[in-house]
Design a protein around this motif. Structure first.
Motif, PDB file in Angstrom:
ATOM      1  N   ALA A   1       0.809  -1.229   0.000  1.00 33.08           N
ATOM      2  CA  ALA A   1       0.000   0.000   0.000  1.00 33.08           C
ATOM      3  C   ALA A   1       0.843   1.280   0.000  1.00 33.08           C
ATOM      4  N   GLY A   2       1.956   1.240  -0.752  1.00 33.78           N
ATOM      5  CA  GLY A   2       2.788   2.446  -0.803  1.00 33.78           C
ATOM      6  C   GLY A   2       3.354   2.792   0.567  1.00 33.78           C
ATOM      7  N   ILE A   3       3.726   1.759   1.320  1.00 29.75           N
ATOM      8  CA  ILE A   3       4.144   1.817   2.732  1.00 29.75           C
ATOM      9  C   ILE A   3       3.000   2.310   3.624  1.00 29.75           C
ATOM     10  N   ALA A   4       1.993   1.489   3.720  1.00 29.96           N
ATOM     11  CA  ALA A   4       0.876   1.723   4.660  1.00 29.96           C
ATOM     12  C   ALA A   4       0.127   3.028   4.396  1.00 29.96           C
ATOM     13  N   VAL A   5       0.093   3.434   3.141  1.00 30.56           N
ATOM     14  CA  VAL A   5      -0.554   4.703   2.809  1.00 30.56           C
ATOM     15  C   VAL A   5      -1.952   4.506   2.198  1.00 30.56           C
ATOM     16  N   PHE A   6      -1.997   3.745   1.101  1.00 29.49           N
ATOM     17  CA  PHE A   6      -3.236   3.694   0.321  1.00 29.49           C
ATOM     18  C   PHE A   6      -4.280   2.793   0.965  1.00 29.49           C
ATOM     19  N   ALA A   7      -4.822   3.212   2.093  1.00 29.58           N
ATOM     20  CA  ALA A   7      -5.737   2.390   2.884  1.00 29.58           C
ATOM     21  C   ALA A   7      -7.002   2.007   2.124  1.00 29.58           C
ATOM     22  N   LEU A   8      -7.483   2.906   1.274  1.00 27.20           N
ATOM     23  CA  LEU A   8      -8.766   2.672   0.608  1.00 27.20           C
ATOM     24  C   LEU A   8      -8.627   1.915  -0.700  1.00 27.20           C
ATOM     25  N   GLY A   9      -7.418   1.545  -1.047  1.00 23.80           N
ATOM     26  CA  GLY A   9      -7.194   0.913  -2.340  1.00 23.80           C
ATOM     27  C   GLY A   9      -7.083   1.988  -3.413  1.00 23.80           C
ATOM     28  N   TYR A  10      -6.696   1.537  -4.596  1.00 22.23           N
ATOM     29  CA  TYR A  10      -6.428   2.477  -5.679  1.00 22.23           C
ATOM     30  C   TYR A  10      -7.683   2.770  -6.493  1.00 22.23           C
ATOM     31  N   ASN A  11      -7.705   3.975  -7.025  1.00 17.13           N
ATOM     32  CA  ASN A  11      -8.754   4.401  -7.960  1.00 17.13           C
ATOM     33  C   ASN A  11     -10.155   4.315  -7.357  1.00 17.13           C
ATOM     34  N   ASN A  12     -10.276   4.701  -6.105  1.00 23.67           N
ATOM     35  CA  ASN A  12     -11.597   4.799  -5.489  1.00 23.67           C
ATOM     36  C   ASN A  12     -12.289   6.027  -6.081  1.00 23.67           C
ATOM     37  N   LYS A  13     -13.435   5.801  -6.712  1.00 28.63           N
ATOM     38  CA  LYS A  13     -14.050   6.877  -7.492  1.00 28.63           C
ATOM     39  C   LYS A  13     -14.458   8.066  -6.622  1.00 28.63           C
TER      40      LYS A  13
ATOM     41  N   GLY B   1       4.135 -11.504  -8.881  1.00 34.34           N
ATOM     42  CA  GLY B   1       3.031 -10.548  -8.872  1.00 34.34           C
ATOM     43  C   GLY B   1       2.514 -10.218  -7.479  1.00 34.34           C
ATOM     44  N   LEU B   2       3.419 -10.093  -6.531  1.00 37.02           N
ATOM     45  CA  LEU B   2       3.026  -9.752  -5.163  1.00 37.02           C
ATOM     46  C   LEU B   2       3.995  -8.714  -4.608  1.00 37.02           C
ATOM     47  N   ILE B   3       3.455  -7.606  -4.103  1.00 37.24           N
ATOM     48  CA  ILE B   3       4.307  -6.565  -3.520  1.00 37.24           C
ATOM     49  C   ILE B   3       4.335  -6.710  -2.002  1.00 37.24           C
ATOM     50  N   LEU B   4       5.557  -6.845  -1.469  1.00 31.44           N
ATOM     51  CA  LEU B   4       5.760  -6.927  -0.018  1.00 31.44           C
ATOM     52  C   LEU B   4       6.931  -6.026   0.341  1.00 31.44           C
ATOM     53  N   PHE B   5       6.932  -5.510   1.563  1.00 27.85           N
ATOM     54  CA  PHE B   5       8.080  -4.749   2.044  1.00 27.85           C
ATOM     55  C   PHE B   5       8.724  -5.488   3.201  1.00 27.85           C
ATOM     56  N   SER B   6       9.997  -5.192   3.415  1.00 24.74           N
ATOM     57  CA  SER B   6      10.653  -5.732   4.601  1.00 24.74           C
ATOM     58  C   SER B   6      10.545  -4.713   5.734  1.00 24.74           C
ATOM     59  N   ALA B   7      10.998  -5.096   6.901  1.00 22.22           N
ATOM     60  CA  ALA B   7      11.085  -4.188   8.050  1.00 22.22           C
ATOM     61  C   ALA B   7      12.163  -4.739   8.954  1.00 22.22           C
ATOM     62  N   GLY B   8      12.858  -3.856   9.669  1.00 20.26           N
ATOM     63  CA  GLY B   8      13.942  -4.332  10.520  1.00 20.26           C
ATOM     64  C   GLY B   8      14.953  -5.091   9.681  1.00 20.26           C
ATOM     65  N   THR B   9      15.571  -6.112  10.248  1.00 18.58           N
ATOM     66  CA  THR B   9      16.576  -6.831   9.470  1.00 18.58           C
ATOM     67  C   THR B   9      15.998  -8.054   8.771  1.00 18.58           C
ATOM     68  N   ASN B  10      15.206  -8.850   9.469  1.00 15.07           N
ATOM     69  CA  ASN B  10      14.771 -10.115   8.886  1.00 15.07           C
ATOM     70  C   ASN B  10      13.254 -10.273   8.806  1.00 15.07           C
ATOM     71  N   VAL B  11      12.555  -9.173   8.712  1.00 17.40           N
ATOM     72  CA  VAL B  11      11.100  -9.254   8.800  1.00 17.40           C
ATOM     73  C   VAL B  11      10.447  -8.898   7.456  1.00 17.40           C
TER      74      VAL B  11
END
Ligand SMILES: *Cc1c(COP(=O)(O)O)cnc(C)c1O
Length: 397
Positions: free
Chosen positions: A46-58, A358-368
């Motif tokens: 979600a663009g680092i926890a930003v796009f809570a409502l999903g994309y292209n909400n009319k 086809g999956l977007i994930l982010f890391s956090a800390g060293t091994n998360v």
């Protein structure tokens, strides 16, 4: 421009502060993003926890378009209706009394630190107050926020940091108590540490710090830039602990993509700042605030908090199952839709394979590996994510 041209132009012209994936994102729909080659990605970042409502909400897009045609910016020497409404919605959602709008998270933290210092100055006239922050914290990249961010690499080249900052161990009340003295004006931490590796505060810790602050006249600043705005299943994470901070920071999902942040305070504290003490050119402008107003409306109409509770619990359950299947998963941590799995290996290969799948994930800390999807995801999206994640782990290890 084709994909490679875009990447080359960016690399030739941007300051190289990020090692970017060789992907150019082009458009979004719901919880999915598409790159310039038309490849689809399920978005658990979600663009680092930003796009809570999903994309292209009319409804969200239309509200922004309408505000663009009306008025984008005014300066803070005048009132504007979106800022008044956004302030009302945000104070109500947080239980705080007053808000100051910023353009980013780091600016919200700057403001919170300045407010705490001014409040302490009004009490004793001293200007050598100290702040206690936590190990593994992340509060932003500007000099004040960086000073309370415990990360050697982020800080090292940029010294001297602002003085009077001490670091305690997160979730260790004794380590906080040991650092308190008559100069301490504030204690700052994330209610759920995000960048540091997804660590929720323990109830005894947050209650203990609140009590300590009350006894010693110290302000409690909770940074909810990442874990606030519904991500844990309540509007703000501290609401689940029954603890109220003196100052709160917000950003990320507050505007759902339009840059807007805020710091809030209870009345007695907020009063410490008077005209001339703090300011911003853009902060609280009508466009940013129109976004925030619509975000609050859509949180209500889409029953976002209910969804976070339900799908967040489901995500945690599925990740726990996965942790039983895979030895490389040490632990699952999180609340609602901020979850993390700690691996025994560096997650970067898994995350790269996930992108291939086809999956977007982010890391956090060293091994998360961190899961901070749009707050409107469904259980079916979680199922799809788990399939893709398994495939990615299997091919990475
Ligand atoms: C992202 C983040 C910040 C910084 O926000 P920016 O908008 O990147 O400046 C501060 N605190 C926390 C907890 C964050 O997650």
């Amino acid at each position: 421009m084709n994909t490679q041209n875009i990447i080359d132009t960016a690399e030739q012209n941007l300051i190289h502060t990020y090692n970017r994936y060789q992907i150019v994102l082009d458009k979004g729909e719901g919880v999915r993003l598409f790159d310039t080659d038309g490849k689809e990605y399920l978005d658990f970042g979600a663009g680092i926890a930003v796009f809570a409502l999903g994309y292209n909400n009319k409804e969200y897009n239309d509200a922004l378009k309408a505000q663009i045609d009306k008025l984008i910016h005014t300066s803070n020497y005048f009132y504007n209706e979106p800022a008044a409404n956004a302030a009302k919605a945000l104070t109500k959602a947080s239980g705080m009394d007053r808000v100051f709008f910023t353009n980013s998270g780091t600016e919200a933290v700057e403001g919170a630190i300045k407010l705490a210092k001014k409040y302490a100055y009004l009490k004793d006239g001293n200007t050598d107050h100290e702040i206690i922050a936590m190990e593994h914290s992340f509060h932003g990249r500007s000099m004040g926020a960086l000073a309370v961010t415990r990360n050697k690499h982020y800080q090292e080249a940029f010294g001297p940091m602002i003085p009077g900052i001490k670091f305690a161990k997160y979730n260790d009340l004794e380590s906080v108590e040991a650092l308190v003295n008559e100069k301490t004006c504030a204690i700052i931490f994330e209610t759920v540490q995000g960048e540091g590796g997804v660590y929720p505060a323990k109830k005894e810790f947050i209650e203990g710090v609140r009590k300590l602050c009350d006894e010693k006249g110290i302000l409690l600043i909770l940074d909810e830039i990442q874990c606030g705005m519904g991500r844990t299943g309540s509007m703000f994470a501290y609401q689940q602990y029954g603890v109220k901070p003196d100052i709160v920071t917000s950003a990320k999902a507050l505007g759902c993509g339009v840059p807007v942040g805020a710091f809030l305070a209870r009345e007695e504290v907020a009063k410490a700042l008077v005209p001339g003490d703090h300011g911003t050119t853009y902060g609280g402008n009508p466009l940013a605030c129109a976004a925030a107003v619509k975000v609050f409306e859509l949180f209500d109409s889409l029953k976002v908090l209910d969804n976070v509770k339900e799908v967040g619990a489901y995500l945690a359950e599925q990740l726990d199952k996965l942790a039983k299947e895979y030895d490389i998963i040490k632990e699952r941590r999180g609340v609602g839709l901020i979850q993390g799995i700690e691996l025994t290996i560096n997650p970067k290969d898994v995350i790269a394979k996930a992108l291939d799948n086809g999956l977007i994930l982010f890391s956090a800390g060293t091994n998360v590996i961190r899961f901070v999807p749009p707050l409107v995801i469904t259980k079916a999206d979680v199922d799809e994510m788990i399939v893709k994640l398994k495939k990615s782990i299997d091919s990475a290890v």
